[in-house]
Design an enzyme around this catalytic site. Structure first.
Site, PDB file in Angstrom:
ATOM      1  N   VAL A  87      -6.396   0.746   5.782  1.00  0.00           N
ATOM      2  CA  VAL A  87      -6.702   0.182   4.465  1.00  0.00           C
ATOM      3  C   VAL A  87      -8.079   0.691   4.072  1.00  0.00           C
ATOM      4  CG1 VAL A  87      -7.489  -1.954   3.413  1.00  0.00           C
ATOM      5  CG2 VAL A  87      -5.345  -1.957   4.648  1.00  0.00           C
ATOM      6  N   HIS A  88      -8.230   1.316   2.909  1.00  0.00           N
ATOM      7  CA  HIS A  88      -9.582   1.723   2.522  1.00  0.00           C
ATOM      8  C   HIS A  88      -9.826   1.757   1.017  1.00  0.00           C
ATOM      9  CE1 HIS A  88      -7.697   5.612   1.799  1.00  0.00           C
ATOM     10  NE2 HIS A  88      -8.726   5.883   1.034  1.00  0.00           N
ATOM     11  N   ARG A  89      -8.774   1.573   0.215  1.00  0.00           N
ATOM     12  CA  ARG A  89      -8.970   1.674  -1.243  1.00  0.00           C
ATOM     13  C   ARG A  89      -9.899   0.576  -1.749  1.00  0.00           C
ATOM     14  NH1 ARG A  89      -6.898   6.442  -3.229  1.00  0.00           N
ATOM     15  NH2 ARG A  89      -5.168   6.910  -1.858  1.00  0.00           N
ATOM     16  N   ASP A  97      -2.681   1.850   2.453  1.00  0.00           N
ATOM     17  CA  ASP A  97      -2.919   2.096   1.024  1.00  0.00           C
ATOM     18  C   ASP A  97      -3.363   3.545   0.815  1.00  0.00           C
ATOM     19  OD1 ASP A  97      -5.502   1.991   1.990  1.00  0.00           O
ATOM     20  OD2 ASP A  97      -6.198   0.391   0.667  1.00  0.00           O
TER      21      ASP A  97
END
Ligand code: UD1
Length: 357
Positions: free
Chosen positions: A202-204, A281
């Site tokens: 997850v990094h957005r 994501d």
């Protein structure tokens, strides 16, 4: 013919590797590393594993607000281009490094060639969508990974210089696949067997920057009823710490979440190949999961890689834990058509560059 190629963030190292290899011996390539990603496990590891040569120029742009980061890259790239006067500038994907390099080049009347042109999420709230749209409209050569990307460009009036070449991430993956161990030693060391765990990233900004949304993502991962290997981007680690969500996360409600630092390209490919599913994501991982035959659950409401959803291998669930569990419980389709080319996109890009310069 001399080309300046600009990379700076993790997925760009992966995309540049096959193109650099195809350029070698045919075109004089000068590489700029903007320094957008700078931690060794976000950058050096990728260069070593992918066999990428040390870039000639390091801009050391580092982190900051969008404007600060973009501005540092813009001035750094401009300086190199003024000295170097290449025939074209090659940019990749949709990061701040991409838009900054494209703008610096276009203002100096150096043709811009964009690898991964035409992708759209149709969500202008994403910084990446703004970067894509602007970069495409500044580019003279547009290398689209899929027919859908070509259609998106046409809908915006961009038809000249568009080449449907396929996706360079397919090229990279086909080269890497024989080099990875499945089950991967990282999974084995955690006591996880192939097919019995999920891989998550997850990094957005849309997931990490709002603590309430980040909490939903954490809750989703901890309720999967399946052990999870969660490779944590530094941005996400910082956000988890600030939201007080890091402690206790490894003792998930109904699934054990193994937190790892960012892993290398080959490690991630090996972990995904052995996973029951990928939850992410990330854009690149949606495709990589597809190519590896691992179902993907995308933690967003829309995707640029719509073909993977239409093929039944990717399910968009937002941050809804019940929908994620339902997606994990459903059976993978039997068919996995070739959506993004045959692994020779890089050669086509070099042919078109040589014809266009
Ligand atoms: C960037 C791209 C995104 C891409 C992603 C791939 C933009 C707007 N976003 O997101 O499109 O999918 O790269 O990973 O360009 N940080 C470190 N060490 C690093 C790099 C980053 O600690 O080596 C931390 C910093 O706190 C930084 C934050 O991560 O502020 C965000 O980094 P940044 O490069 O701005 O964006 P990404 O989230 O990596």
């Amino acid at each position: 013919v001399r080309i300046v190629s600009v990379v700076g963030a993790r997925p760009q190292f992966v995309k540049a590797a096959p193109v650099s290899a195809a350029l070698a011996g045919r075109v004089d390539e000068v590489m700029i590393h903007t320094g957008q990603h700078y931690d060794p496990e976000m950058s050096d590891t990728f260069f070593a594993e992918l066999g990428l040569a040390e870039p000639l120029h390091h801009l050391g742009a580092g982190s900051g607000s969008h404007a600060e980061q973009t501005a540092r890259i813009l001035t750094g790239v401009e300086r190199v281009l003024q000295d170097d006067r290449p025939d074209a500038v090659l940019v990749y994907g949709d990061t701040n490094s991409t838009i900054a390099a494209a703008l610096a080049a276009a203002k100096l009347h150096v043709p811009v060639a964009h690898v991964e042109a035409g992708l759209r999420s149709f969500d202008r709230g994403m910084p990446e969508e703004l970067n894509r749209v602007v970069t495409d409209h500044l580019s003279s050569l547009l290398f689209a990974p899929s027919p859908v990307a070509v259609d998106n460009l046409r809908a915006e009036g961009v038809t000249s210089g568009v080449h449907m070449v396929g996706d360079v991430m397919v090229d990279a993956l086909l080269r890497a696949r024989d080099r990875v161990a499945v089950p991967h030693p990282v999974a084995t060391a955690l006591g996880l067997r192939a097919g019995e765990y999920a891989v998550a990233t997850v990094h957005r900004a849309a997931t990490t920057d709002d603590p309430a949304r980040l909490r939903l993502a954490v809750e989703l991962l901890s309720r999967l009823e399946l052990p999870v290997i969660f490779a944590v981007h530094p941005r996400t680690r910082g956000a988890l710490e600030r939201a007080g969500l890091l402690d206790g996360m490894e003792r998930g409600e109904s699934s054990v979440v193994h937190l790892l630092p960012p892993v290398s390209y080959l490690t991630m490919i090996g972990l995904m190949a052995g996973a029951r599913a990928v939850l992410t994501d990330s854009g690149g991982m949606q495709k990589e999961a597809y190519l590896l035959g691992t179902p993907c659950v995308t933690l967003r409401d829309q995707t640029e890689w719509v073909e993977t959803v239409e093929a039944g291998w990717n399910t968009l669930v937002g941050l809804d834990a019940a929908r994620a569990r339902a997606a994990l419980a459903s059976r993978a389709p039997l068919e996995r058509p070739e959506l993004y080319g045959d692994g020779h996109a890089a050669e086509r890009i070099v042919d078109a560059l040589l014809a266009g310069c």
